[in-house]
Design a protein around this motif. Structure first.
Motif, mmCIF file in Angstrom:
data_model
loop_
_atom_site.group_PDB
_atom_site.id
_atom_site.type_symbol
_atom_site.label_atom_id
_atom_site.label_comp_id
_atom_site.label_asym_id
_atom_site.label_seq_id
_atom_site.Cartn_x
_atom_site.Cartn_y
_atom_site.Cartn_z
ATOM 1 N N LEU A 29 -4.501 4.276 -10.734
ATOM 2 C CA LEU A 29 -4.877 3.014 -11.375
ATOM 3 C C LEU A 29 -3.628 2.257 -11.827
ATOM 4 O O LEU A 29 -3.517 1.046 -11.628
ATOM 5 N N MET A 30 -2.683 2.995 -12.417
ATOM 6 C CA MET A 30 -1.449 2.332 -12.864
ATOM 7 C C MET A 30 -0.725 1.698 -11.681
ATOM 8 O O MET A 30 -0.243 0.566 -11.769
ATOM 9 N N SER A 32 -2.030 0.668 -8.906
ATOM 10 C CA SER A 32 -2.776 -0.511 -8.425
ATOM 11 C C SER A 32 -2.530 -1.708 -9.337
ATOM 12 O O SER A 32 -2.333 -2.834 -8.862
ATOM 13 N N ILE A 33 -2.559 -1.456 -10.632
ATOM 14 C CA ILE A 33 -2.373 -2.567 -11.584
ATOM 15 C C ILE A 33 -0.971 -3.167 -11.432
ATOM 16 O O ILE A 33 -0.804 -4.393 -11.397
ATOM 17 N N LEU A 34 0.023 -2.291 -11.307
ATOM 18 C CA LEU A 34 1.399 -2.796 -11.174
ATOM 19 C C LEU A 34 1.617 -3.471 -9.819
ATOM 20 O O LEU A 34 2.369 -4.440 -9.724
ATOM 21 N N ASP A 36 -0.682 -5.158 -8.260
ATOM 22 C CA ASP A 36 -1.273 -6.490 -8.455
ATOM 23 C C ASP A 36 -0.291 -7.408 -9.179
ATOM 24 O O ASP A 36 -0.116 -8.576 -8.803
ATOM 25 N N ALA A 37 0.343 -6.857 -10.220
ATOM 26 C CA ALA A 37 1.286 -7.669 -10.998
ATOM 27 C C ALA A 37 2.428 -8.143 -10.099
ATOM 28 O O ALA A 37 2.837 -9.314 -10.164
ATOM 29 N N TYR B 20 6.765 -11.590 -18.277
ATOM 30 C CA TYR B 20 6.151 -11.279 -16.986
ATOM 31 C C TYR B 20 6.046 -12.549 -16.128
ATOM 32 O O TYR B 20 6.352 -12.529 -14.930
ATOM 33 N N MET B 32 0.491 -3.298 -19.461
ATOM 34 C CA MET B 32 -0.512 -2.393 -18.888
ATOM 35 C C MET B 32 -0.681 -1.150 -19.767
ATOM 36 O O MET B 32 -1.810 -0.764 -20.088
ATOM 37 N N GLN B 58 -8.768 -2.773 -13.591
ATOM 38 C CA GLN B 58 -7.809 -3.382 -12.665
ATOM 39 C C GLN B 58 -8.069 -4.885 -12.541
ATOM 40 O O GLN B 58 -7.137 -5.692 -12.553
ATOM 41 N N TRP B 65 -2.607 -11.143 -15.237
ATOM 42 C CA TRP B 65 -1.386 -11.513 -14.496
ATOM 43 C C TRP B 65 -1.478 -12.953 -14.009
ATOM 44 O O TRP B 65 -0.504 -13.687 -14.037
#
Lengths: 129, 194
Positions: A29-30, A32-34, A36-37, B20, B32, B58, B65
């Motif tokens: 999950l981490m 995927s989130i990063l 996306d960022a 960011y 996060m 997510q 973001w």
């Protein structure tokens, strides 16, 4: 103690017992989130920043319909030439190369051949009223 | 500009968002780690499906973001905004499940073993979660935010987009219903209500 108060106390104990520690984020999950960022950042940087359109000054807005600065320069040059030619004496004009021949071709008063309602000349026209 | 991650623990959410937005990925990581577990916790309680809860987390972070460059400082707390987005995403998913009934959503498997000598506290906790599942969705959300996510009434009002008075009323009704539900089932649960 009222029933409501008793419920209140009981519920608080229930809530206390039901609290779970905050779940840990899985590494997937981490990631995927990063990801996306990173994608959102990259997409944002890929799009050129919109530049504000610079507003034209009043002079530019006035000149624009007349061909801009070039058009205005041409009008200015023609005006100066026209005034110069208008005020210059025949002799002066004849001394300008190329112009002299044109001036020489003009014979006297161009209104000489004009008739004012049957009157031979402009001075006669003035005399007759 | 990229700040070291340990420096960011003292950095405010809005500042992190601005960092960011200017391309600092370490700021994204700090945000996060600070907020995603709370969104995940809320989503797990509401959806009772760990996989869906991760999807919601997510998606909520993705929306953060995307909004980062346009974030209006001072208008909302990042945590409150994320709770709102997360709860709305959960509500949407629960609505889609209404075909099989909101209360029929599959129970999340309890990760602790259900043995006779389990602590009474664990039984109480389970009983409460089951009783909360029988509450209307908004009451359940308000209670979850209040008691599990430790949000204040004004913060809950922001998440639910309603007034503080309405939140107080919602919480009061929810607690009454919950208390009555647990009282009526206490013998079945084998629990003392003292």
């Amino acid at each position: 103690m009222t029933d409501t108060e008793k419920h209140q106390i009981d519920l608080d104990a229930f809530f206390k017992d039901a609290v779970d520690p905050a779940p840990e984020l899985s590494s997937a999950l981490m990631a995927s989130i990063l990801a996306d960022a990173g994608e959102v950042s990259a997409a944002r940087q890929g799009v050129p920043e919109r530049q504000p359109v610079k507003r034209k000054g009043w002079l530019a807005r006035v000149m624009e319909p007349m061909g801009g600065i070039q058009g205005m320069a041409a009008v200015g040059v023609c005006t100066v030439l026209g005034v110069t030619v208008g005020y210059a004496s025949t002799d002066t004009l004849q001394s300008i190369p190329g112009v002299g021949d044109i001036v020489a071709g003009i014979s006297g008063d161009p209104l000489d051949d004009f008739t004012y309602g049957g009157i031979a000349s402009f001075s006669d026209f003035l005399a007759e009223g | 500009m990229t700040m070291a991650f340990d420096v960011m623990s003292d950095t405010g959410d809005e500042e992190l968002l601005a960092l960011y937005a200017s391309g600092d990925q370490a700021a994204a990581r700090a945000l996060m780690l600070r907020h995603a577990p709370r969104v995940l916790s809320l989503a797990r309680r509401l959806l009772k499906d760990p996989a869906e809860a991760e999807d919601v987390t997510q998606e909520a972070m993705l929306r953060l973001w995307k909004i980062a460059p346009d974030w209006r400082t001072g208008e909302a707390k990042v945590s409150t905004w994320l709770y709102r987005v997360g709860s709305n995403l959960c509500t949407d998913r629960l609505r889609k499940k209404r075909g099989v009934g909101l209360d029929e959503a599959p129970e999340m498997e309890d990760e602790t073993p259900n043995v006779e000598d389990q602590l009474i506290a664990a039984d109480r906790g389970r009983a409460l979660r089951q009783a909360m599942d029988r509450l209307p969705a908004r009451q359940k959300l308000a209670l979850t935010l209040r008691h599990f996510e430790e949000q204040s009434n004004p913060e809950i009002a922001e998440v639910l987009e309603t007034s503080v008075e309405a939140v107080e009323s919602l919480l009061s009704r929810a607690r009454r219903t919950l208390a009555a539900d647990l009282s009526s089932n206490r013998s079945a649960l084998g629990l003392a209500m003292d």
